[in-house]
Design a protein around this motif. Sequence first.
Motif, short mmCIF file in Angstrom:
data_model
loop_
_atom_site.label_atom_id
_atom_site.label_comp_id
_atom_site.label_asym_id
_atom_site.label_seq_id
_atom_site.Cartn_x
_atom_site.Cartn_y
_atom_site.Cartn_z
N LEU A 208 0.96 -1.05 -0.13
CA LEU A 208 -0.08 0.00 0.05
C LEU A 208 0.96 1.08 -0.13
O LEU A 208 1.92 1.33 0.31
CB LEU A 208 -0.89 0.18 1.15
CG LEU A 208 -1.88 -1.18 1.29
CD1 LEU A 208 -2.85 -1.01 2.78
CD2 LEU A 208 -2.86 -1.12 0.16
N ARG A 209 0.28 2.52 -0.51
CA ARG A 209 0.85 3.68 -0.45
C ARG A 209 0.21 4.68 0.21
O ARG A 209 -0.73 5.19 -0.30
CB ARG A 209 1.32 3.96 -1.90
CG ARG A 209 2.50 5.09 -2.01
CD ARG A 209 2.68 5.41 -3.36
NE ARG A 209 3.59 6.63 -3.39
CZ ARG A 209 4.85 6.45 -3.64
NH1 ARG A 209 5.24 5.26 -4.08
NH2 ARG A 209 5.55 7.54 -3.59
N VAL A 210 0.35 4.69 1.51
CA VAL A 210 -0.38 5.57 2.30
C VAL A 210 -0.11 7.12 2.19
O VAL A 210 1.40 7.33 2.18
CB VAL A 210 -0.39 5.13 3.91
CG1 VAL A 210 -1.24 6.13 4.70
CG2 VAL A 210 -0.82 3.76 4.30
N LYS A 211 -0.91 7.83 1.92
CA LYS A 211 -0.62 9.26 1.75
C LYS A 211 -0.10 10.22 2.93
O LYS A 211 -0.79 9.66 3.95
CB LYS A 211 -1.81 10.00 1.30
CG LYS A 211 -2.05 9.82 -0.42
CD LYS A 211 -2.51 11.12 -0.92
CE LYS A 211 -2.27 10.97 -2.36
NZ LYS A 211 -3.32 11.71 -3.12
N PRO A 212 0.86 10.68 2.88
CA PRO A 212 1.35 11.65 4.06
C PRO A 212 0.34 12.60 4.69
O PRO A 212 -0.61 13.00 3.57
CB PRO A 212 2.51 12.34 3.61
CG PRO A 212 2.71 12.18 2.16
CD PRO A 212 1.67 11.16 1.71
N PRO A 213 0.27 13.16 5.63
CA PRO A 213 -0.59 14.00 5.95
C PRO A 213 -0.23 15.22 5.19
O PRO A 213 1.03 15.51 4.74
CB PRO A 213 -0.36 14.52 7.42
CG PRO A 213 0.32 13.10 8.04
CD PRO A 213 1.06 12.45 6.84
N THR A 214 -1.17 16.14 5.15
CA THR A 214 -0.92 17.40 3.99
C THR A 214 0.10 18.27 4.81
O THR A 214 0.89 18.89 3.96
CB THR A 214 -2.15 18.01 3.74
OG1 THR A 214 -3.24 17.60 4.65
CG2 THR A 214 -2.57 18.21 2.37
N ALA A 215 0.02 18.34 6.04
CA ALA A 215 1.00 19.30 6.75
C ALA A 215 2.58 18.98 6.43
O ALA A 215 3.38 19.48 6.24
CB ALA A 215 0.79 19.40 8.07
N LEU A 216 2.60 17.62 6.47
CA LEU A 216 4.14 16.91 6.29
C LEU A 216 4.61 17.26 4.94
O LEU A 216 5.66 17.78 4.58
CB LEU A 216 3.97 15.57 6.60
CG LEU A 216 5.58 14.99 6.36
CD1 LEU A 216 6.78 15.49 7.17
CD2 LEU A 216 5.35 13.22 6.51
#
Lengths: 315, 312
Positions: free
Chosen positions: A144-152
Motif C-alpha cells: 500500500l502507499r499511504v498518503k502522508p498528512p498534508t501538513a508534512l
Amino acid sequence: MKRLASLLKQPWLWAWGGALAVWLATAAYTQGQGSGQVLSAALTFGAFFVIVALGQMFVITLGPGNVDLSIPACMTLAGTVSMKAMEGSGAMLPIGLLLALAVGLVVGGVNYTLIRLLRIPPIIATLSSSFIFQSAAIWWNRGLRVKPPTALADFATAKVAGIPVIAIAVILLAACGHVLLTRTVYGRSVVAIGQNMRAAHLAGIKVERVRAATYMMCATLAGLCGFLLAGFSGGAALNMGEEYLLSSIAVVVIGGTSVAGGFANVPGLWGAALFLFLLVTMLNTMGAGAGLRMVLTGLIIIGVIVAASGGKRRT
Amino acid sequence: MSALLSPRVLRGLLPPLSLAALLIAIFWLQPRTMSYFGLNLLLNLAVPIALATIAQMFILCVNELDLSIGGFVSLVACITATWLHDTPLLGIAALVGLIVAYALLGALIHIRNLPSIVVTLGMSFVWLGLAVLVLPTPGGKAPEYIRSLMTLKPSLVPFPIIASVVIAGVVHLFLMRSAVGTVLRGAGGNPRSLERAGWSLLKIKMSMFALAGFFGVLSGMALVGLTTSADANIALRYTLLSIAGVILGGGEFVGGRVSPIGAVIGAMTLALAGSFLSFLRLNPDWQIGAQGAILIVVLALRVLISRSEAKR
C-alpha cells in the motif's frame, strides 16, 4: 596569502568546487535558463542526502570497516511504519515523527548489538540486519502507499524566498553536526577512535559507548530521512531508500572525509550532495540517456576520489 | 575424540553443517525435492551465485571489498545475451576487455592507495550504466552452447552439484595448495613481508582482481545460460549475496583468511534459504529477511565456537 593557502587545503573544497563547476556548466549549456530552479531542486534533494550522510560520516569516521549498510532498509521501515500510523491525519504528525525516530533508534540498537555480541565487522552486521528490516518493511507495508498528512507534504515541499524550507532545516542540522563533531567530547572521541582505537581506549575514552551512540544516531537520522522523504514523495515506497546506500557513502567520501576513519568534516557533505545531484541534472539536460548518465556519474565519482586522495602508497 | 571436536575442526565444519541442516529441513518439508529433478531445480541458480562468490573471495583475500560485482555480472549477462550470441568475436573481445578492466582497477586501487569500497561503488554505476547501454530493455538470447551446458543432465548426479564441486575443487587446488596461490594469499596476510621478500604487490593485486573479473564473467555467462535472456538489473543482488557467501563459508574480512570450498557452500546455503522459506509456507515477504537471519545465526554459532576455543 597564507590564508588562501590554508583555504586550498580544506578537504571540502573539492566537493564545493565540483558542485560549482557542474552548475556553471549546466547554466552555460542552457544559457542560464532555469538554473535557479535547478539550484532549488538541488537544495531539496541534497538535503535528503545530507541527513543520511551526516550519520554515515560519524560511522565511517569510527575507523576501517565501519559502514552502515542498513540505511536504505531503515529509511523504508521508518517511512512505512510512520505513514501507516498517521494514515494521512495531520493530528498524528508528532506521533508519526516520534515513531520514525524510534524505528531508527531500534535499528541502530540492533545493529550495534550484532556488532558487539557477534564481534563481526559492521559491514556484515548491518548487511544481514538490513535484510530483516527490509522484510519487515515489506510485511508492514503490504504494497500500500499511504498518503502522508498534508501538513508534512507541505513542509517537505515549502519554500521561503525560493529556498526550500527543508534545505534550511538541514543546513541547521548540519551546523549542529559540525559543532557535535568539532566541539564536543563525543565528536572528538569519534575522531580519536577512528585514528587509533587502542590509544583512544587507553586515553580513557569509553570506546564501546561512543560506538553504540554513533550507530544509533546514524540509524535515527536515516529514520528521519525516511519520514521526510515519504512526506516529500507522497508516501512511503518499498524502494525509496535504494539509491541512498551508494549515495550516503559517496557523499561522505567526496566530501573529504577519510574512508579509513579518524578524519571528518561536515561542510563537505553539502558540497558533495549538491555535486552529485547537479551532476545527474547536468547529464540529463545534455540529453544523456540513463545508461550513459550512470557510466559518467561513476567515472566522475572515481575521478574526484583519485584527484582528492593524491596519497601515494606508503611503504 | 577431543581432537575431532576441537573448536578448529568445528569452525571448519560449520559451513557444511549449516548447508546440510538446511537441506535436511527442505527434504523433511518437501520430500519430493529429494530426487534428481528436485535437487536440480533447487540448486540451479546456486551455480552463478557460487561463481560470483568466488570472485568476491579473491578480492576479500587481498583485504579489499568489491561492491560492484553485482553490476559487473549483470553487464556480463547482457553482453552474453546480445554480442556473444550475435557476433561471437566482438562478444569475446568485450568479455576479455572486462577482465583487463578489472585488473586495471586493482592496479589503480593499489597505486593510488584508494579505498576499494568507494572505487568499486563508483564502478557499480559504470557497469550498470554499460549494461543499460548494451541492453536497454530486458531480452536477448543465450548462446546455444552455454544454454546446453547449463541444462546438462548427467546421469546419477545433478549438474549443479557437479559444477559446484568442480568450481570449489579447482579454486581450492589453485589458491590453497599451489605455490602461486600461497603467495597470492600472503598478500592479504602480511603484505609488507611479501614485498620485502621481493614479490610485487602491484602484480599480485592485479592478478587477484583479474581472477575476480574472470569468475565474474563466468557467473554472468552461467546466469544467462539458466535464464536464457538478460536484463540490466538481473544480478544486482549478487553484490550482497557474494559478500555474505564468503563470510558464511568461513572467510574473514582481513588477513587473507578465505576458503574456496566454504565460499561455494556459503553461496549454496544462501541460494537454498529462499526455497526453504517457500516450503515452510512462510509469508514470502520474509524471504530476504530469512537470508539475513540465517547469516546471523551462523555467525553467532561461530562466535560461540571461538569462545569455547578461548576458554581452553
